[in-house]
Design a protein around this motif. Structure first.
Motif, mmCIF file in Angstrom:
data_model
loop_
_atom_site.group_PDB
_atom_site.id
_atom_site.type_symbol
_atom_site.label_atom_id
_atom_site.label_comp_id
_atom_site.label_asym_id
_atom_site.label_seq_id
_atom_site.Cartn_x
_atom_site.Cartn_y
_atom_site.Cartn_z
ATOM 1 N N ALA A 131 0.836 -1.203 0.000
ATOM 2 C CA ALA A 131 0.000 0.000 0.000
ATOM 3 C C ALA A 131 0.875 1.259 0.000
ATOM 4 O O ALA A 131 0.558 2.255 -0.673
ATOM 5 N N HIS A 132 1.974 1.217 0.727
ATOM 6 C CA HIS A 132 2.902 2.359 0.767
ATOM 7 C C HIS A 132 3.496 2.617 -0.616
ATOM 8 O O HIS A 132 3.581 3.770 -1.067
ATOM 9 N N VAL A 133 3.884 1.557 -1.292
ATOM 10 C CA VAL A 133 4.450 1.703 -2.640
ATOM 11 C C VAL A 133 3.403 2.255 -3.603
ATOM 12 O O VAL A 133 3.694 3.156 -4.408
ATOM 13 N N TYR A 134 2.171 1.746 -3.526
ATOM 14 C CA TYR A 134 1.114 2.228 -4.428
ATOM 15 C C TYR A 134 0.834 3.710 -4.180
ATOM 16 O O TYR A 134 0.517 4.458 -5.102
ATOM 17 N N ALA A 135 0.981 4.138 -2.936
ATOM 18 C CA ALA A 135 0.719 5.543 -2.607
ATOM 19 C C ALA A 135 1.848 6.461 -3.058
ATOM 20 O O ALA A 135 1.613 7.616 -3.422
ATOM 21 N N HIS A 136 3.089 5.961 -3.049
ATOM 22 C CA HIS A 136 4.240 6.819 -3.323
ATOM 23 C C HIS A 136 4.833 6.629 -4.712
ATOM 24 O O HIS A 136 5.542 7.518 -5.205
ATOM 25 N N SER A 158 10.540 0.743 -10.858
ATOM 26 C CA SER A 158 9.126 0.629 -11.232
ATOM 27 C C SER A 158 8.347 0.073 -10.046
ATOM 28 O O SER A 158 8.915 -0.573 -9.159
ATOM 29 N N VAL A 159 7.048 0.307 -10.041
ATOM 30 C CA VAL A 159 6.194 -0.227 -8.985
ATOM 31 C C VAL A 159 6.221 -1.760 -9.011
ATOM 32 O O VAL A 159 6.243 -2.413 -7.961
ATOM 33 N N GLU A 160 6.302 -2.323 -10.221
ATOM 34 C CA GLU A 160 6.338 -3.782 -10.344
ATOM 35 C C GLU A 160 7.583 -4.366 -9.685
ATOM 36 O O GLU A 160 7.520 -5.400 -9.014
ATOM 37 N N ALA A 161 8.720 -3.696 -9.861
ATOM 38 C CA ALA A 161 9.958 -4.165 -9.232
ATOM 39 C C ALA A 161 9.868 -4.063 -7.714
ATOM 40 O O ALA A 161 10.362 -4.935 -6.988
ATOM 41 N N ALA A 179 11.518 -10.268 7.699
ATOM 42 C CA ALA A 179 10.260 -10.266 8.457
ATOM 43 C C ALA A 179 9.727 -8.844 8.641
ATOM 44 O O ALA A 179 8.529 -8.635 8.840
ATOM 45 N N GLU A 180 10.617 -7.867 8.591
ATOM 46 C CA GLU A 180 10.232 -6.455 8.583
ATOM 47 C C GLU A 180 10.921 -5.811 7.390
ATOM 48 O O GLU A 180 12.041 -6.181 7.018
ATOM 49 N N VAL A 181 10.240 -4.854 6.783
ATOM 50 C CA VAL A 181 10.767 -4.185 5.589
ATOM 51 C C VAL A 181 10.795 -2.679 5.835
ATOM 52 O O VAL A 181 9.874 -2.115 6.428
ATOM 53 N N VAL A 182 11.888 -2.058 5.422
ATOM 54 C CA VAL A 182 11.999 -0.601 5.425
ATOM 55 C C VAL A 182 11.908 -0.136 3.979
ATOM 56 O O VAL A 182 12.625 -0.645 3.110
ATOM 57 N N ILE A 183 11.020 0.806 3.723
ATOM 58 C CA ILE A 183 10.864 1.362 2.373
ATOM 59 C C ILE A 183 11.238 2.838 2.424
ATOM 60 O O ILE A 183 10.696 3.599 3.241
#
Length: 424
Positions: A131-136, A158-161, A179-183
């Motif tokens: 959701a964060h990626v789709y928003a940004h 790209s969003v796909e990547a 297990a946790e991701v930082v974007i």
């Protein structure tokens, strides 16, 4: 001084090679070492994840000082266990080592201390991360929070990547590290590595370098643990160095000390030189690989003395002397790396290459009688000194071309940014 170096890679070979030159050294051991380290130290076969076995080695061989190389052992608290057993050790505490062990930990410290870094979010579910990626949108950077052997970072154009990277993390591709991701926001600029010794209170600037993370020429292909490096990074002016020491290093040291987890070891800051000034990309809590290989070639000072002062809180007043020459290292890797690769191919032609200007550091090698075999992904670090980046590069590749290893490959453009800059 009887010294034990922990690790088996190119970084540890480089550290052992330089430590072996110290007048303070009585006997040097390396555990487990590799096919090249036996030339400068006594290899001690041991599982370095077995802390009790490491401590037993220290007792058996009457070790005075231990130098821990790999990130996984820093994060696992090996330094704490060695010190608890009564031995002096160059290695941050497990608590302070979270600077590398958790990207989220470092981001929180940046927030707390006002350290400039990329805007970010932390996510424990795939849905929230997506959701964060789709928003940004993209470009955007996806990072597994924990240690992933240098491969847990995706610069998604790209969003796909970005989707693929997030799914990889949460599907277990990086184990617990994902297990946790930082974007993070994508930062435009040039990346530089900075190395600083810290004894818990005092710091000593070492030098700078530039790593080449992508597998193939032109910075293309997948991220790796590093395919080459050179030092110093000429783009780092004295003014930029002073700014980074003031805005990044000093608040990091202050913040960790205030938390009751003072940092003793080497701080390796990955920096992005943006239009808004230098920003922290990430910290590593150990020497870089392959940056160590170029660092030790240029260092004229006694490395053992500096590491021991760091570990014993006596760094104040220490200075360093560096060669004016540029050092450049080319990583020779097994075909297929950083993906699946075969082990056991024979390497010929490494003998006789070393000189005052050239040294071949071993990483993923092992001996089978008189034969030298590839035993890992990154296998050899062909390192050269020269008065310019171009000359150091020419010397390094001339030596690469003398090595007979059909199953290996390397990038042919290490140092390209600096060479292009000098030509403009």
């Amino acid at each position: 001084m009887r010294v034990l170096v922990i690790g088996s890679g190119g970084r540890e070979h480089a550290l052992a090679w330089k430590i072996a030159q110290s007048p303070h050294l009585t006997k040097l051991f390396i555990a487990p070492g590799n096919g090249g380290t036996g030339a400068v130290a006594e290899n001690l076969p041991v599982d370095i994840t077995d802390h009790a076995a490491i401590i037993a080695l220290c007792q058996t061989h009457q070790i005075d000082f231990v130098v821990v190389g790999p990130d996984a052992q820093v994060v696992a608290g090996l330094g704490d266990d060695i010190r608890a057993a009564g031995f002096t050790c160059f290695c941050p505490s497990k608590a302070a080592g979270q600077l590398e062990g958790s990207k989220g930990f470092t981001k929180a410290l940046c927030d707390e201390m006002g350290i400039p870094t990329a805007a970010y979010g932390r996510f424990t579910t795939e849905a929230a991360a997506l959701a964060h990626v789709y928003a940004h949108g993209a470009p955007i950077v996806v990072k597994a929070d924990g240690l992933a052997a240098g491969k847990g970072v995706t610069v998604a154009m790209s969003v796909e990547a970005a989707e693929e990277a997030i799914i990889d993390c949460f599907s277990g591709s990086f184990g617990e590290a994902g297990a946790e991701v930082v974007i993070e926001e994508f930062m435009e600029g040039e990346e530089v590595s900075l190395f600083v010794l810290c004894d818990g209170k005092d710091t000593l600037l070492l030098t700078t370098a530039q790593d080449h993370k992508r597998a193939f020429d032109g910075d293309t292909g997948p991220n790796t643990g590093g395919m080459g490096a050179y030092s110093p990074a000429a783009i780092m002016s004295d003014a930029l160095l002073a700014e980074v020491m003031d805005s990044v290093i000093a608040p990091t040291v202050k913040g960790l000390a205030a938390r009751g987890t003072p940092y003793q070891g080497v701080l390796y800051a990955g920096l992005m030189l943006t239009a808004d000034g230098p920003k922290l990309v990430e910290y590593n809590a150990r020497f870089g690989d392959p940056e160590t290989q170029v660092l030790v070639m240029r260092l004229k000072s006694d490395l053992l003395d500096l590491l021991h002062a760091t570990a014993t809180g006596t760094l104040a007043g220490k200075t360093t002397e560096w060669s004016d020459d540029v050092a450049l290292t080319v990583i020779m890797a097994t075909k297929g790396y950083p993906g699946p690769y075969a082990k056991g191919s024979e390497i010929r032609g490494t003998e006789g290459l070393d000189s005052p200007e050239i040294h071949v550091f071993h990483a993923g090698t092992q001996r089978d009688g008189t034969r030298l075999l590839a035993a890992g992904g990154r296998v050899l670090n062909v390192t050269a000194l020269g008065p310019t980046v171009q000359e150091a590069q020419s010397r390094a590749y001339a030596s690469v071309d003398k090595i007979d290893w059909p199953d290996g490959f390397c990038r042919r453009d290490i140092g390209w940014r600096a060479i292009a800059r000098s030509a403009s």
